[in-house]
Design an enzyme around this catalytic site. Structure first.
Site, mmCIF file in Angstrom:
data_model
loop_
_atom_site.group_PDB
_atom_site.id
_atom_site.type_symbol
_atom_site.label_atom_id
_atom_site.label_comp_id
_atom_site.label_asym_id
_atom_site.label_seq_id
_atom_site.Cartn_x
_atom_site.Cartn_y
_atom_site.Cartn_z
ATOM 1 N N GLY A 134 0.823 -1.198 0.000
ATOM 2 C CA GLY A 134 0.000 0.000 0.000
ATOM 3 C C GLY A 134 0.859 1.250 0.000
ATOM 4 O O GLY A 134 2.045 1.226 0.327
ATOM 5 N N CYS A 135 0.248 2.385 -0.367
ATOM 6 C CA CYS A 135 1.018 3.625 -0.524
ATOM 7 C C CYS A 135 1.487 4.178 0.824
ATOM 8 O O CYS A 135 2.671 4.504 0.993
ATOM 9 C CB CYS A 135 0.203 4.648 -1.293
ATOM 10 S SG CYS A 135 -1.471 4.932 -0.667
ATOM 11 N N PHE A 136 0.585 4.316 1.797
ATOM 12 C CA PHE A 136 1.005 4.752 3.131
ATOM 13 C C PHE A 136 2.004 3.761 3.720
ATOM 14 O O PHE A 136 3.004 4.149 4.331
ATOM 15 C CB PHE A 136 -0.201 4.870 4.069
ATOM 16 C CG PHE A 136 -0.860 6.216 4.097
ATOM 17 C CD1 PHE A 136 -0.116 7.376 4.269
ATOM 18 C CD2 PHE A 136 -2.243 6.321 3.996
ATOM 19 C CE1 PHE A 136 -0.736 8.621 4.317
ATOM 20 C CE2 PHE A 136 -2.873 7.561 4.037
ATOM 21 C CZ PHE A 136 -2.122 8.719 4.194
#
Length: 325
Positions: A134-136
Site C-alpha cells: 500500500g502507498c502509506f
C-alpha cells in the site's frame, strides 16, 4: 518482450501503469481489461495518452501472458482469480490489498510474496506472485526499515502522514469532491488505517522483540498526488549515527535516498523515489519520508517488482523526473 495483461484498466493506478509500460523497453501491453470501457480507446479514459497509443479496452482475456497486473478494488482480486485461471508461467502482481498480510498470502496454491523491494529484494526475485504494498505502508516502512533491521525500535512510533486526493481512487465520495477537498484538510481512520497491518508485519519480521505501539494518524490533503509523512520515536544514538545507519541500509537500493536537507512533495511527485530526511531532538529521532502515492506507492513499485521477477535491472523504465514547477 514481456507480454503484459492489465485487469481493471480505468483507475488511477492502471493509468499510471499503462504510461510506464508504454515506455518500458522490455514490455508490451497485450491487453487492458475493463468491463465498463470495453471497445473504448485507452485515451478516452486516460486522456493524456491521446497520440501515444491506439490500444482499446477489451473484455477478452489472454490467459497465456507473461505477467498479469491486477488493478481492481480492494477485495476483488481473490474473486477474479477464483473465476479465471492463467498459464502456469504467468506471474501475477496484485496492486490491491488482498494478499499483503501473511495470513492471506497463500491462495489457490499461489504463494504471494510481499513486494517491498527494500525489504526483501532477493525473495521477490525468486517469486511468481507479488502483493504490491500500500502507498502509506510503503512511505512509513521505508522510514522504519533501517531501525527495525538493526533492532533499534525501542519505544512507541508516532506517525502523521498526509495523502493527495488520488489516494481515494476515482469513485466519488463526500470527501473527494473538489468543493470539499479544495482549501481543506482533515484526518480519517485515526489509529485504525488498514495499512497498519502491513507496517507492523514487516517491522516485527525484522525485529521480533518490538512490542510497542505504532500510532498512525492519516490525513487528506488538498493536492492531487503524493504522500508526506513525519514519524518520531526514541533513538539513543547521535544524528550522525542515524544517517550512517540509513545510508548503509539503502546503499544498494536505487530509489530510496537520504537527504541532508528537509524534503518536500515536489521532489518526489511523478517519480518512483522515496526521499528521507532525519532530525534529532533530545532523545527523539524525527524521520520525514515522502513518495508519489501512484508511483512508488503503487504502479511504479509494481513495475519495479516486474523488473525483479524477470531479472531486469531494477530501475528499467523508471527513470522519471519530478515536475518541480
Amino acid at each position: 518482450m514481456i507480454q503484459v495483461g492489465i485487469i481493471g484498466g480505468a483507475g488511477y493506478t492502471a493509468g499510471e501503469l499503462i504510461r510506464l509500460l508504454l515506455q518500458h523497453p522490455n514490455a508490451a501491453i497485450n491487453f487492458v481489461y475493463s468491463t465498463s470501457n470495453a471497445d473504448n480507446k485507452l485515451s478516452q479514459v486516460h486522456q493524456d495518452l491521446e497520440g501515444n497509443t491506439a490500444l482499446k479496452f477489451t473484455q477478452e482475456i489472454n490467459y497465456n501472458i507473461d505477467v498479469l497486473f491486477l488493478c481492481l478494488g480492494h477485495g476483488n482480486s481473490k474473486k477474479f482469480l477464483e473465476k479465471y485461471t492463467f498459464a502456469n508461467h504467468t506471474k501475477i502482481i496484485d496492486l490491491g490489498n488482498d494478499f499483503r498480510l501473511y495470513k492471506d498470502a497463500i491462495f489457490n496454491e499461489k504463494d504471494f510474496v510481499y513486494g517491498l523491494p527494500e525489504f526483501q529484494k532477493e525473495v521477490i526475485q525468486n517469486a511468481n506472485y507479488i502483493a504490491n504494498p500500500g502507498c502509506f505502508a510503503t512511505t512509513i516502512q521505508l522510514a522504519l526499515l533501517p531501525l527495525a533491521n538493526s533492532k533499534l525500535l525501542v519505544n512507541d512510533v508516532h506517525i502523521n502522514a498526509v495523502t493527495g486526493a488520488t489516494g481515494a481512487g476515482t469513485s466519488l465520495s463526500a470527501t473527494t469532491h473538489f468543493t470539499w477537498r479544495d482549501n481543506n484538510y482533515s484526518y480519517y481512520k485515526p489509529f485504525t488505517h488498514q495499512h497498519l497491518g502491513e507496517i507492523q508485519q514487516t517491522v516485527t519480521t525484522l525485529q521480533s522483540s518490538f512490542n510497542s505501539e505504532v500510532f498512525f494518524l492519516p490525513n487528506r490533503g488538498n493536492f492531487s498526488r503524493g504522500i508526506f509523512a513525519t514519524l518520531y520515536t526514541e533513538f539513543e544514538g547521535s544524528i550522525e549515527e542515524a544517517k550512517e545507519l540509513y545510508a548503509a541500509y539503502y546503499k544498494e537500493h536505487p530509489f530510496t535516498h537520504i537527504s541532508e536537507n528537509p524534503i518536500h512533495l515536489k521532489q518526489v511527485v511523478n517519480t518512483n523515489k522515496c526521499l528521507i530526511h532525519l532530525h534529532k531532538y533530545n532523545h527523539q529521532l524525527l524521520i520525514t519520508s515522502s513518495i508519489d502515492n501512484l508511483l512508488k506507492g503503487a504502479s511504479g513499485q509494481a513495475v519495479q517488482n516486474m523488473n525483479l521477477l524477470f531479472d531486469l535491472p531494477e530501475a528499467t523504465g523508471l527513470h522519471l523526473k519530478a515536475t518541480y514547477f
